[in-house]
Scaffold this active site. Structure first.
Site, PDB file in Angstrom:
ATOM      1  N   HIS A 126      -4.908   1.463   7.368  1.00  0.00           N
ATOM      2  CA  HIS A 126      -3.347   1.841   7.428  1.00  0.00           C
ATOM      3  C   HIS A 126      -3.344   2.877   6.505  1.00  0.00           C
ATOM      4  O   HIS A 126      -2.715   4.208   6.774  1.00  0.00           O
ATOM      5  CB  HIS A 126      -2.557   0.592   7.160  1.00  0.00           C
ATOM      6  CG  HIS A 126      -1.266   1.115   7.161  1.00  0.00           C
ATOM      7  ND1 HIS A 126      -0.266   0.609   7.986  1.00  0.00           N
ATOM      8  CD2 HIS A 126      -0.287   2.003   6.268  1.00  0.00           C
ATOM      9  CE1 HIS A 126       1.181   1.179   8.008  1.00  0.00           C
ATOM     10  NE2 HIS A 126       0.980   2.154   6.854  1.00  0.00           N
ATOM     11  N   GLU A 127      -3.940   2.895   5.246  1.00  0.00           N
ATOM     12  CA  GLU A 127      -3.660   3.792   4.181  1.00  0.00           C
ATOM     13  C   GLU A 127      -4.545   5.119   4.303  1.00  0.00           C
ATOM     14  O   GLU A 127      -3.944   6.223   4.324  1.00  0.00           O
ATOM     15  CB  GLU A 127      -3.794   3.147   2.857  1.00  0.00           C
ATOM     16  CG  GLU A 127      -2.722   2.102   2.374  1.00  0.00           C
ATOM     17  CD  GLU A 127      -1.381   2.525   2.674  1.00  0.00           C
ATOM     18  OE1 GLU A 127      -0.807   3.752   2.459  1.00  0.00           O
ATOM     19  OE2 GLU A 127      -0.340   1.605   3.183  1.00  0.00           O
ATOM     20  N   GLY A 150       0.797  -1.258   0.077  1.00  0.00           N
ATOM     21  CA  GLY A 150      -0.133  -0.009  -0.139  1.00  0.00           C
ATOM     22  C   GLY A 150       1.078   1.110  -0.054  1.00  0.00           C
ATOM     23  O   GLY A 150       2.090   1.225   0.559  1.00  0.00           O
ATOM     24  N   GLN A 179       2.922  10.121   1.129  1.00  0.00           N
ATOM     25  CA  GLN A 179       4.269   9.205   1.268  1.00  0.00           C
ATOM     26  C   GLN A 179       5.196   9.796   0.151  1.00  0.00           C
ATOM     27  O   GLN A 179       6.182   9.407   0.315  1.00  0.00           O
ATOM     28  CB  GLN A 179       3.905   7.978   1.361  1.00  0.00           C
ATOM     29  CG  GLN A 179       3.181   7.196   2.718  1.00  0.00           C
ATOM     30  CD  GLN A 179       3.031   6.038   2.719  1.00  0.00           C
ATOM     31  OE1 GLN A 179       2.181   5.108   2.206  1.00  0.00           O
ATOM     32  NE2 GLN A 179       4.176   5.156   3.480  1.00  0.00           N
ATOM     33  N   HIS A 226      -2.999   7.506   6.796  1.00  0.00           N
ATOM     34  CA  HIS A 226      -2.121   8.308   6.317  1.00  0.00           C
ATOM     35  C   HIS A 226      -2.690   9.599   5.858  1.00  0.00           C
ATOM     36  O   HIS A 226      -2.027  10.613   5.694  1.00  0.00           O
ATOM     37  CB  HIS A 226      -1.392   7.604   5.043  1.00  0.00           C
ATOM     38  CG  HIS A 226      -0.025   6.752   5.300  1.00  0.00           C
ATOM     39  ND1 HIS A 226       1.012   7.143   6.117  1.00  0.00           N
ATOM     40  CD2 HIS A 226       0.032   5.631   5.127  1.00  0.00           C
ATOM     41  CE1 HIS A 226       1.947   6.222   6.306  1.00  0.00           C
ATOM     42  NE2 HIS A 226       1.252   5.014   5.783  1.00  0.00           N
ATOM     43  N   CYS A 234       5.577  -0.290   7.553  1.00  0.00           N
ATOM     44  CA  CYS A 234       5.066   0.995   6.889  1.00  0.00           C
ATOM     45  C   CYS A 234       6.388   1.510   6.127  1.00  0.00           C
ATOM     46  O   CYS A 234       7.511   1.534   6.882  1.00  0.00           O
ATOM     47  CB  CYS A 234       4.475   2.222   7.626  1.00  0.00           C
ATOM     48  SG  CYS A 234       4.184   3.532   6.861  1.00  0.00           S
ATOM     49  N   LEU A 235       6.173   1.701   4.832  1.00  0.00           N
ATOM     50  CA  LEU A 235       7.487   2.291   3.990  1.00  0.00           C
ATOM     51  C   LEU A 235       7.846   3.376   4.527  1.00  0.00           C
ATOM     52  O   LEU A 235       9.134   3.708   4.163  1.00  0.00           O
ATOM     53  CB  LEU A 235       6.921   2.495   2.410  1.00  0.00           C
ATOM     54  CG  LEU A 235       6.332   1.074   1.821  1.00  0.00           C
ATOM     55  CD1 LEU A 235       5.878   1.567   0.541  1.00  0.00           C
ATOM     56  CD2 LEU A 235       7.492  -0.006   1.645  1.00  0.00           C
TER      57      LEU A 235
HETATM   58 NI    NI Z   1       2.220   3.147   5.790  1.00  0.00          NI
END
Ligand code: NI
Length: 158
Positions: free
Chosen positions: A133-134, A46, A51, A137, A91-92
């Site tokens: 989660h997304e 995701g 991000q 963000h 998470c990235l």
């Molecule tokens: Ni994330």
């Protein structure tokens, strides 16, 4: 398409609220292509626009085995949630860490697809986790804010 730099925790943009997309046009679709390329390049499941430094309410997700089933969500909204599940998230934007987070088990949502058409969908289990989660963000929230514990991840492959 182009690879974009992924913003890392500590970058204040990750704490900002993303704005709705007014018109799903060519420019938005180019952004989405960059998001997909960037997500697949690092093996993510995701990625939210913020991000890569763009404060728009867009994220992409793909938890398929072959990474060939992208879902693109623009202006996503929750219709209803059901149940709960606790599981590991990473998470990235928080490289090297993971944590246990409590999330709903099922979510009914609506969003615009990349053609600007409203779609309603149900996400369950892992997809429901990724969705939440997304979506977080887009509101400046990281999973680490919600995790019962956060720990360093063991690298399994490089
Ligand atoms: Ni994330």
């Amino acid at each position: 398409m182009a690879l974009r730099e992924i913003r890392i925790d500590g970058d204040e943009i990750l704490r900002k609220i993303s704005k709705p997309v007014a018109v799903v046009d060519e420019k938005i679709n180019m952004l989405i292509d960059d998001m997909l390329e960037t997500m697949y390049n690092v093996g993510g499941v995701g990625l939210a626009a913020v991000q890569i430094g763009v404060l728009r309410r867009i994220f992409v997700m793909d938890d398929s085995e072959n990474g060939d089933s992208p879902i693109i969500l623009i202006n996503p909204e929750i219709i209803s949630v059901k149940g709960e599940q606790e599981g590991q998230e990473a998470c990235l934007s928080v490289p090297g860490y993971a944590g246990e987070v409590l999330r709903p088990k099922v979510v009914d949502v609506k969003y615009l697809n990349r053609d600007g058409i409203e779609v309603q969908s149900r996400f369950e289990d892992r997809q429901c986790v990724i969705f939440h989660h997304e979506l977080d963000h887009l509101d400046g929230i990281l999973y680490t804010d919600r995790a019962s514990e956060v720990y360093e991840m063991q690298r399994e492959e490089e």
